[in-house]
Design an enzyme around this catalytic site. Structure first.
Site, PDB file in Angstrom:
ATOM      1  N   VAL A  53      29.747  28.816  38.882  1.00  0.00           N
ATOM      2  CA  VAL A  53      28.586  28.596  38.013  1.00  0.00           C
ATOM      3  C   VAL A  53      28.478  27.117  37.632  1.00  0.00           C
ATOM      4  O   VAL A  53      27.667  26.758  36.790  1.00  0.00           O
ATOM      5  CB  VAL A  53      28.681  29.487  36.742  1.00  0.00           C
ATOM      6  CG1 VAL A  53      28.681  30.963  37.118  1.00  0.00           C
ATOM      7  CG2 VAL A  53      29.910  29.152  35.896  1.00  0.00           C
ATOM      8  N   HIS A  61      26.820  34.311  40.729  1.00  0.00           N
ATOM      9  CA  HIS A  61      27.206  34.612  39.341  1.00  0.00           C
ATOM     10  C   HIS A  61      26.442  33.790  38.308  1.00  0.00           C
ATOM     11  O   HIS A  61      26.836  33.767  37.143  1.00  0.00           O
ATOM     12  CB  HIS A  61      28.726  34.433  39.168  1.00  0.00           C
ATOM     13  CG  HIS A  61      29.517  35.450  39.934  1.00  0.00           C
ATOM     14  ND1 HIS A  61      30.862  35.319  40.216  1.00  0.00           N
ATOM     15  CD2 HIS A  61      29.132  36.638  40.498  1.00  0.00           C
ATOM     16  CE1 HIS A  61      31.269  36.377  40.899  1.00  0.00           C
ATOM     17  NE2 HIS A  61      30.250  37.178  41.094  1.00  0.00           N
ATOM     18  N   CYS A 120      16.251  31.044  21.135  1.00  0.00           N
ATOM     19  CA  CYS A 120      14.990  30.841  21.848  1.00  0.00           C
ATOM     20  C   CYS A 120      13.893  30.572  20.820  1.00  0.00           C
ATOM     21  O   CYS A 120      14.020  30.940  19.644  1.00  0.00           O
ATOM     22  CB  CYS A 120      14.675  32.112  22.630  1.00  0.00           C
ATOM     23  SG  CYS A 120      13.155  32.050  23.576  1.00  0.00           S
ATOM     24  N   THR A 138      38.799  31.354  46.902  1.00  0.00           N
ATOM     25  CA  THR A 138      38.534  32.548  46.088  1.00  0.00           C
ATOM     26  C   THR A 138      39.683  33.529  46.252  1.00  0.00           C
ATOM     27  O   THR A 138      40.221  33.691  47.359  1.00  0.00           O
ATOM     28  CB  THR A 138      37.186  33.218  46.438  1.00  0.00           C
ATOM     29  OG1 THR A 138      37.064  34.423  45.664  1.00  0.00           O
ATOM     30  CG2 THR A 138      37.022  33.547  47.910  1.00  0.00           C
ATOM     31  N   SER A 139      40.015  34.192  45.131  1.00  0.00           N
ATOM     32  CA  SER A 139      41.057  35.227  45.202  1.00  0.00           C
ATOM     33  C   SER A 139      40.497  36.489  45.845  1.00  0.00           C
ATOM     34  O   SER A 139      41.256  37.391  46.194  1.00  0.00           O
ATOM     35  CB  SER A 139      41.595  35.529  43.800  1.00  0.00           C
ATOM     36  OG  SER A 139      40.530  35.928  42.949  1.00  0.00           O
ATOM     37  N   ASN A 188      42.963  28.461  51.436  1.00  0.00           N
ATOM     38  CA  ASN A 188      43.497  28.746  50.107  1.00  0.00           C
ATOM     39  C   ASN A 188      44.970  28.361  50.121  1.00  0.00           C
ATOM     40  O   ASN A 188      45.690  28.736  51.048  1.00  0.00           O
ATOM     41  CB  ASN A 188      43.338  30.251  49.799  1.00  0.00           C
ATOM     42  CG  ASN A 188      43.462  30.559  48.320  1.00  0.00           C
ATOM     43  OD1 ASN A 188      44.398  30.131  47.662  1.00  0.00           O
ATOM     44  ND2 ASN A 188      42.510  31.322  47.804  1.00  0.00           N
ATOM     45  N   PRO A 189      45.435  27.622  49.115  1.00  0.00           N
ATOM     46  CA  PRO A 189      46.860  27.270  49.108  1.00  0.00           C
ATOM     47  C   PRO A 189      47.766  28.485  48.916  1.00  0.00           C
ATOM     48  O   PRO A 189      48.957  28.429  49.224  1.00  0.00           O
ATOM     49  CB  PRO A 189      47.008  26.292  47.936  1.00  0.00           C
ATOM     50  CG  PRO A 189      45.730  26.293  47.196  1.00  0.00           C
ATOM     51  CD  PRO A 189      44.691  26.998  48.017  1.00  0.00           C
ATOM     52  N   GLU A 190      47.181  29.593  48.435  1.00  0.00           N
ATOM     53  CA  GLU A 190      47.964  30.819  48.219  1.00  0.00           C
ATOM     54  C   GLU A 190      47.401  31.921  49.112  1.00  0.00           C
ATOM     55  O   GLU A 190      46.202  31.966  49.362  1.00  0.00           O
ATOM     56  CB  GLU A 190      47.827  31.299  46.763  1.00  0.00           C
ATOM     57  CG  GLU A 190      48.191  30.286  45.697  1.00  0.00           C
ATOM     58  CD  GLU A 190      49.671  29.972  45.691  1.00  0.00           C
ATOM     59  OE1 GLU A 190      50.452  30.858  46.094  1.00  0.00           O
ATOM     60  OE2 GLU A 190      50.027  28.847  45.313  1.00  0.00           O
TER      61      GLU A 190
END
Ligand code: OAD
Length: 251
Positions: free
Chosen positions: A107, A123, A151, A191-192, A216-218
């Site tokens: 976002v 999102h 508003c 992204t997981s 992804n590093p993981e």
């Protein structure tokens, strides 16, 4: 860095580069811009409870606390700059045009700040507000007049972000699913892949025969099913990966 792809992986990647290219990004692509992820080592959801900050119920119960948290995140993002990963995806878009589609769960707007135009923000966007009274009323509001902001109709404004328990914009989702269905090459970056429906997109592309490469590093829940999983950051892997893709496109 050197990706050291196997000959077979490089061949498959080059073949797929001739068709439609989709990149799905998550919080990890902005990590090198010092924007915290949600579930990584510095993850927001390790320090905060999503139930207290990112649900319609939390907002109804305590709009000020929710807005203070989003205002704090706005401050971090305003101070951040797009990184090499964002810039590489823009380079890809510039080279292949409408053969490219970026789908992001982020976002933060950093892809657009890097110049990317073909972005589907699944999102929402932290810089926009939505009126809780006139639901259709969405406005870009970089400066907030007060917390919580209201508003002109008198109702509270909320961040134009999809919270847990809410549905994604069906039009955007249709476009994302269509892109995934038609992809020859699908990049899953930072992204997981645990939040659906975004996480369904690479699975759909895989089922339709796309070549799937993860950065992804993981390891993630997708790692066992993708064709290529690069254990590297987006900023490390994307420059070389995009070089290979663009070299293949021009052959
Ligand atoms: P997560 O925080 O779940 O996952 C971020 C991933 O990025 C992790 O797998 C990290 O290992 C990886 N990562 C960390 N640094 C990286 C780097 N430099 N380069 C590449 N990858 C890196 O974030 P998302 O998957 O985006 O929802 O989370 C999905 C959704 O959950 C978010 O959109 C958010 C959250 O609740 C909303 O805001 C509505």
């Amino acid at each position: 860095m050197t990706l050291a792809l196997s000959a077979e992986h490089e061949h498959q990647l080059r073949q797929a580069s001739h068709g439609s290219i989709v990149a799905l990004t998550g919080a990890g692509i902005s990590a090198e811009s010092k924007v915290p992820t949600f579930r990584g080592a510095d993850g927001l959801w390790r320090r905060y409870r999503a139930e207290d900050l990112a649900t319609p119920y939390a907002f109804a119960a305590d709009p000020l606390t929710v807005w203070e948290w989003y205002d704090w995140r706005r401050g971090i993002i305003a101070a951040a700059l797009p990184n090499a990963g964002h810039h590489c995806l823009r380079r890809l878009e510039l080279a292949v045009g409408d053969q490219f589609q970026l789908i992001t769960q982020n976002v933060d707007g950093l892809h657009q700040r890097a110049g990317t135009e073909r972005v589907l923000e699944l999102h929402g966007n932290i810089w926009r507000t939505r009126c809780t009274g006139e639901h259709h009323r969405v406005e870009l509001m970089e400066q907030l007049p007060e917390l919580p902001p209201c508003c002109e109709c008198g109702a509270l404004l909320r961040p134009d972000i999809v919270w847990f328990g809410e549905s994604l914009d069906p039009g955007l989702l249709d476009r994302a699913f269509a892109a995934a269905t038609g992809a020859a090459l699908f990049l899953v970056i930072g992204t997981s892949a645990v939040v659906t429906p975004a996480a369904d997109l690479p699975r759909l592309a895989l089922a339709q025969g796309a070549f799937i490469a993860e950065i992804n590093p993981e390891p993630t829940i997708l790692t066992p099913i993708v064709h290529l999983s690069l254990r590297a950051t987006a900023g490390e892997a994307l420059p070389e990966l995009v070089d290979i893709i663009l070299d293949a496109c021009t052959q």
